[in-house]
Every structure is written in structure tokens, then in C-alpha cells.
Design a protein around this motif. Structure first.
Motif, short mmCIF file in Angstrom:
data_model
loop_
_atom_site.label_atom_id
_atom_site.label_comp_id
_atom_site.label_asym_id
_atom_site.label_seq_id
_atom_site.Cartn_x
_atom_site.Cartn_y
_atom_site.Cartn_z
N GLY A 42 0.82 -1.20 0.00
CA GLY A 42 0.00 0.00 0.00
C GLY A 42 0.86 1.25 0.00
N VAL A 43 0.43 2.27 -0.74
CA VAL A 43 1.10 3.57 -0.70
C VAL A 43 0.06 4.63 -0.40
CG1 VAL A 43 2.99 2.94 -2.25
CG2 VAL A 43 0.89 3.88 -3.21
N CYS A 44 0.43 5.60 0.42
CA CYS A 44 -0.53 6.62 0.83
C CYS A 44 0.19 7.92 1.11
CB CYS A 44 -1.30 6.14 2.07
SG CYS A 44 -2.56 7.30 2.67
N VAL A 45 -0.45 9.03 0.78
CA VAL A 45 0.07 10.36 1.08
C VAL A 45 -1.01 11.12 1.85
CG1 VAL A 45 0.80 12.58 0.11
CG2 VAL A 45 1.57 10.45 -0.94
N GLY A 46 -0.66 11.62 3.02
CA GLY A 46 -1.65 12.32 3.81
C GLY A 46 -1.03 13.01 5.01
N GLY A 47 -1.88 13.34 6.00
CA GLY A 47 -1.42 14.02 7.20
C GLY A 47 -0.65 13.08 8.11
N ALA A 48 -0.22 13.62 9.23
CA ALA A 48 0.57 12.84 10.18
C ALA A 48 -0.17 11.62 10.69
CB ALA A 48 0.98 13.73 11.36
N ASP A 49 -1.51 11.69 10.72
CA ASP A 49 -2.29 10.57 11.23
C ASP A 49 -2.26 9.34 10.33
OD1 ASP A 49 -3.74 11.72 9.21
OD2 ASP A 49 -5.59 11.99 10.36
N VAL B 41 3.67 8.71 3.14
CA VAL B 41 4.13 10.04 3.47
C VAL B 41 3.12 10.59 4.46
CG1 VAL B 41 4.49 12.39 2.65
CG2 VAL B 41 5.28 10.47 1.28
N ALA B 42 3.53 10.82 5.68
CA ALA B 42 2.64 11.29 6.73
C ALA B 42 3.09 12.67 7.19
CB ALA B 42 2.64 10.30 7.89
N ASP B 43 2.56 13.70 6.55
CA ASP B 43 3.00 15.07 6.84
C ASP B 43 1.80 16.00 6.67
OD1 ASP B 43 4.22 17.69 6.68
OD2 ASP B 43 6.12 16.67 6.31
#
Length: 253
Positions: free
Chosen positions: A57-64, A85-87
Motif C-alpha cells: 500500500g502507498v498513501c500520502v496524507g497528514g501525520a495521522d 508520506v505522513a505530513d
């Protein structure tokens, strides 16, 4: 062989509350993997099983996105591991920036045969991530995918079209957007949720990715204008004919 699924961790707008002054309250909206993404995971698992591959799985989103709750929610769907990417800096990103970052994550995985996406995300529903991700990777893209199987070095895809369905064979890696009803998805069991907590999830720093900055400034937003209702009532034995005549007069029929 690796099969990738791009997923999104987001809140469902249907759970938000709107106050009397029109302000939307998102405080109690719980985030989860978008409802169409598990369909993509199921298709990815079936393809990976043919070649004893793994589903990443790949995901880009907030820190959560890297939180324990998000990890269990995503990996319990059938993913073997995840790369995220959790930022919180990604909150204001355009879909194009997000796709570019997802493409960077895909490139970190070896021997990728296919990348799956859901039909759309639950919060935006734009349905553009598959094509944008394919563009960032320079790979072909197919939408409304119903089934996938291995065919030599490539894959054989059954795709829904406006006139029915068609079968397409590809060679080389490809991006596939799953149709919402491609497969039936079952809810994760408690055993699967607990096991997901032990699966690997790697967080990639935003600074380690090459993503072009794209300026976006929303100038204005407004609700659609409410049209005044005609409040016409048709009664009697000829009511249906009167309704049809009225619809024709307004150019609806």
C-alpha cells in the motif's frame, strides 16, 4: 513481483455536522480508508496470488496516516506492508502534487507489475488519481476495471465501457482503477486487525521526495442558486398528459 494499491485515509463528509449558520463541524468525523479502496485491494490480492507476489500500500496524507489506528485500518484490508508520506504539509496539496508523491513511493518498490486505485476517494470523489498517477509514472491507465489476471509478462484486464465490457492485454507495468462493484469486500475480522498491527509500515520523509510545488488559490466559492419551484399540480384523468406537455414546454423532454 509487487502489486501496489494507492489508498487514501480520509473522513467521510456524510458524518460531518452543519450548524444553523452554515459552518461545517468536522470534529467528530472519524477517518478511515476510503470505501472504494478495499475493492482495489481485493483485485490486487487476486493478481498477486497468481505470482506469489506481495501487495504494497502507498498513501500520502497528514501525520495521522502513520498512526497505529490508520495502520491497522489499512493493512487489515489485505495489504502486506505499506509505504506512506505522513505530513500535515500535504493538507493543501492539489491532486497533481499528491499523485506525484505517490509516484515517488511507487518507484521505491521493486518489480512492480501493476498499481491499483479505487474508483474515487470518499471525501472528494473526483476519480482522477488513477490517471494522474499514471501520468506521473509514464504508464498506461485503464478505468472501470472489473477483473485482472496474469498474461505472460503483462496482465489481462476486463474493463467496463459505455457499450458493455472489453478485454485488454498489456505488457509492462500499468495503473488500474477498480470499478466500485468489481468484487465483494468483506469486513476485516478482529484477527486480521490485530495481525495488521504487526505488519511493516515505512514512513518516507517529505524532504526525501521530489515533488514540484503547485500554487493554488481558491478565489471564491458559493452554493448553487436555488431555483424557484413552479408548484404546478396536475389532477384528473389527463394528469399524465398534462405533465408531459409541461415538461416538453420547459425543454426537459
Amino acid at each position: 513481483m509487487s502489486i501496489i494499491v494507492a489508498y487514501k485515509y480520509a473522513g467521510n463528509p456524510q458524518d460531518a455536522k452543519v450548524s444553523s449558520d452554515g459552518v461545517v463541524d468536522w470534529a467528530r468525523v472519524k477517518k478511515a480508508v476510503s470505501e472504494y479502496d478495499p475493492v482495489a485491494v481485493e483485485l490486487a490480492r487476486s493478481l498477486a496470488a497468481e505470482g506469489a507476489g506481495e501487495v504494497v500500500g502507498v498513501c500520502v496524507g497528514g501525520a495521522d496516516v502513520a498512526s497505529s489506528l490508520a495502520k491497522k485500518n489499512a493493512l487489515s484490508k489485505g495489504l502486506d506492508r505499506a509505504l506512506v508520506v505522513a505530513d500535515d504539509a500535504t493538507a493543501d496539496w492539489s491532486n497533481t502534487q499528491t499523485a506525484a508523491a505517490l509516484a515517488e513511493l511507487v518507484k521505491r518498490v521493486d518489480d512492480v507489475k501493476a498499481v491499483f486505485t479505487g474508483d474515487a476517494s470518499v471525501d472528494e470523489g473526483a476519480g482522477v488519481m488513477g490517471p494522474l498517477l499514471a501520468g506521473a509514472l509514464g504508464w498506461p491507465c485503464l478505468l472501470e476495471v472489473l477483473s485482472v489476471e496474469t498474461a505472460g509478462d503483462g496482465v489481462k484486464i476486463r474493463q467496463r465501457t459505455e457499450s458493455g465490457t472489453r478485454t485488454v492485454e498489456t505488457s509492462g507495468p500499468v495503473v488500474l482503477s477498480a470499478a466500485t462493484d468489481a468484487v465483494e469486500v468483506k469486513a476485516a475480522s478482529m484477527k486480521e486487525i490485530l495481525a495488521a498491527g504487526k505488519k511493516p509500515l515505512e514512513t518516507v520523509a517529505l524532504a526525501d521526495l521530489t515533488v514540484a510545488e503547485v500554487g493554488r488559490n481558491v478565489q471564491a466559492a458559493r452554493q448553487p442558486e436555488m431555483r424557484e419551484r413552479k408548484k404546478m399540480v396536475f389532477e384528473g384523468d389527463n394528469a399524465a398528459a398534462q405533465l408531459i406537455d409541461a415538461l416538453k414546454a420547459d425543454g426537459i423532454l
